[in-house]
Every structure is written in C-alpha cells, then in structure tokens.
Design a protein around this motif. Structure first.
Motif, PDB file in Angstrom:
ATOM      1  N   GLN A   1     -39.535  10.948  78.930  1.00 41.77           N
ATOM      2  CA  GLN A   1     -39.600  12.372  78.567  1.00 41.77           C
ATOM      3  C   GLN A   1     -38.646  12.689  77.421  1.00 41.77           C
ATOM      4  N   SER A   2     -37.456  12.129  77.457  1.00 37.48           N
ATOM      5  CA  SER A   2     -36.482  12.369  76.399  1.00 37.48           C
ATOM      6  C   SER A   2     -36.996  11.861  75.050  1.00 37.48           C
ATOM      7  N   LEU A   3     -37.508  10.641  75.045  1.00 38.40           N
ATOM      8  CA  LEU A   3     -38.046  10.066  73.816  1.00 38.40           C
ATOM      9  C   LEU A   3     -39.257  10.850  73.329  1.00 38.40           C
ATOM     10  N   ALA A   4     -40.145  11.189  74.248  1.00 38.65           N
ATOM     11  CA  ALA A   4     -41.360  11.918  73.872  1.00 38.65           C
ATOM     12  C   ALA A   4     -41.024  13.266  73.251  1.00 38.65           C
ATOM     13  N   SER A   5     -40.077  13.978  73.835  1.00 43.24           N
ATOM     14  CA  SER A   5     -39.744  15.298  73.286  1.00 43.24           C
ATOM     15  C   SER A   5     -39.143  15.174  71.893  1.00 43.24           C
TER      16      SER A   5
ATOM     17  N   ILE B   1     -44.006  14.971  71.508  1.00 45.30           N
ATOM     18  CA  ILE B   1     -45.113  14.609  72.387  1.00 45.30           C
ATOM     19  C   ILE B   1     -44.857  15.202  73.766  1.00 45.30           C
ATOM     20  N   GLU B   2     -45.879  15.782  74.355  1.00 43.94           N
ATOM     21  CA  GLU B   2     -45.759  16.358  75.693  1.00 43.94           C
ATOM     22  C   GLU B   2     -46.094  15.297  76.740  1.00 43.94           C
TER      23      GLU B   2
ATOM     24  N   GLY C   1     -58.431  16.135  78.239  1.00 46.63           N
ATOM     25  CA  GLY C   1     -58.584  15.884  76.806  1.00 46.63           C
ATOM     26  C   GLY C   1     -57.776  14.717  76.318  1.00 46.63           C
ATOM     27  N   ASN C   2     -57.235  14.866  75.130  1.00 49.00           N
ATOM     28  CA  ASN C   2     -56.552  13.800  74.406  1.00 49.00           C
ATOM     29  C   ASN C   2     -55.268  13.391  75.118  1.00 49.00           C
ATOM     30  N   GLY C   3     -55.253  12.206  75.709  1.00 50.21           N
ATOM     31  CA  GLY C   3     -54.051  11.758  76.393  1.00 50.21           C
ATOM     32  C   GLY C   3     -54.141  10.303  76.782  1.00 50.21           C
ATOM     33  N   GLY C   4     -53.092   9.824  77.361  1.00 52.37           N
ATOM     34  CA  GLY C   4     -53.025   8.459  77.849  1.00 52.37           C
ATOM     35  C   GLY C   4     -52.046   8.392  78.995  1.00 52.37           C
ATOM     36  N   LEU C   5     -51.928   7.224  79.587  1.00 52.42           N
ATOM     37  CA  LEU C   5     -51.048   7.033  80.731  1.00 52.42           C
ATOM     38  C   LEU C   5     -49.938   6.037  80.410  1.00 52.42           C
ATOM     39  N   ILE C   6     -48.791   6.270  81.019  1.00 52.46           N
ATOM     40  CA  ILE C   6     -47.711   5.296  81.036  1.00 52.46           C
ATOM     41  C   ILE C   6     -47.436   5.045  82.514  1.00 52.46           C
TER      42      ILE C   6
END
Length: 157
Positions: free
Chosen positions: A15-19, A23-24, A47-52
């Motif tokens: 979350q820290s890196l994404a923000s 990126i949400e 919609g537009n997304g992926g998983l980690i």
C-alpha cells in the motif's frame, strides 16, 4: 488478511509503495474457497485491475483455485513464490526458497556444533527470484516487455 499478521505487514508495504506511485490498492480478505470465488469474481467485475497474492499458508492451500480464478477472470496476478508461476500463474517474485533452506541448514549445523541459537544473528533473505509465465501472459492478452523478461530468473514458455 485478518488472521495473518504477515499478510497485514505485506499489504502495508504494498500500500505504501502503491500510494507513492498513485495506484489504488484494496485488501481482499478471504477465509475459504467459496469466499475466494465470490471475492475474486466481484473484484474482476470492477474493471481495470489485478491481484497481488501475499505469502500465506492459506494461499498455498488454495493455489490451484486462485490461479484458475485469475485466469478465468482475466486478472493479471503477481504471486509470492516461484511455484505459482510454474503452476500457471502469471508472475512470481519472492525469496529464493532453496537459498533460504541452505541458510537454515547452516544455522542447524552451527547449533549442533554448540552455538546458542540466541547468539546467532537474524538474517533476512538476500536472494529473490522472478518467474514469468508467457503462456499465461498470452492467455491474458498481455505482452511482457523484453526489458522485464531480461530480468527474469525463469521465463516459462
């Protein structure tokens, strides 16, 4: 996540890196196979997304289901261990498990030779591996850039 302290910690880093990249990210908390199916399908519909997929025994137990649902719902997914990519997942990036076992064996040897476990330093993983499954990328309609492929420890064709 709620019953997995490691997952919570991993998500905090993600979350820290994404923000910082704009990126949400949203955690998906799953407790059983039925909930995995419902949650992943619902997420795919947004919609537009992926998983980690963060490291957990739960993810290991449900590995085949998670990989199948990611493919079925056309979700690019990054996994924490090499064997997810070899089992059909898109990308894995995580610690080199063989290297970790080797380090553990060194510690066992030192303990058996008389060193006190409390005197041994804590060691973080130093070797990581990237695996990319090109079959899965093609099935998802993705092209992996050559620069990324050149960084991979294994490219599965």
């Amino acid at each position: 996540l709620r019953d997995n302290a490691g997952g919570v910690a991993q998500f905090a880093v993600i979350q820290s890196l994404a923000s910082s990249l704009g990126i949400e990210v949203s955690p998906i908390d799953m407790q059983d196979a039925a909930e995995i199916e419902r949650t992943v399908s619902a997420f795919a519909g947004t919609g537009n997304g992926g998983l980690i997929v963060t490291a957990s025994a739960f993810a290991n137990v449900h590995r085949e289901l998670i990989i199948a649902l990611a493919k079925k719902n056309n979700l690019p997914t990054v996994y924490f261990a090499h064997y997810f990519a070899t089992d059909g997942g898109l990308i894995s990036y995580g610690t080199d498990l063989v290297d970790q076992f080797r380090q553990a064996a060194t510690y066992v040897d030192r303990i058996l030779r008389g060193e006190a476990p409390a005197d041994l330093p804590v060691q973080a993983p130093t070797n990581f591996e990237l695996a990319i499954n090109l079959k899965t990328a093609a099935a998802l309609g993705l092209t992996i850039p050559a620069t990324i492929l050149s960084l991979a420890d294994e490219v599965i064709e």
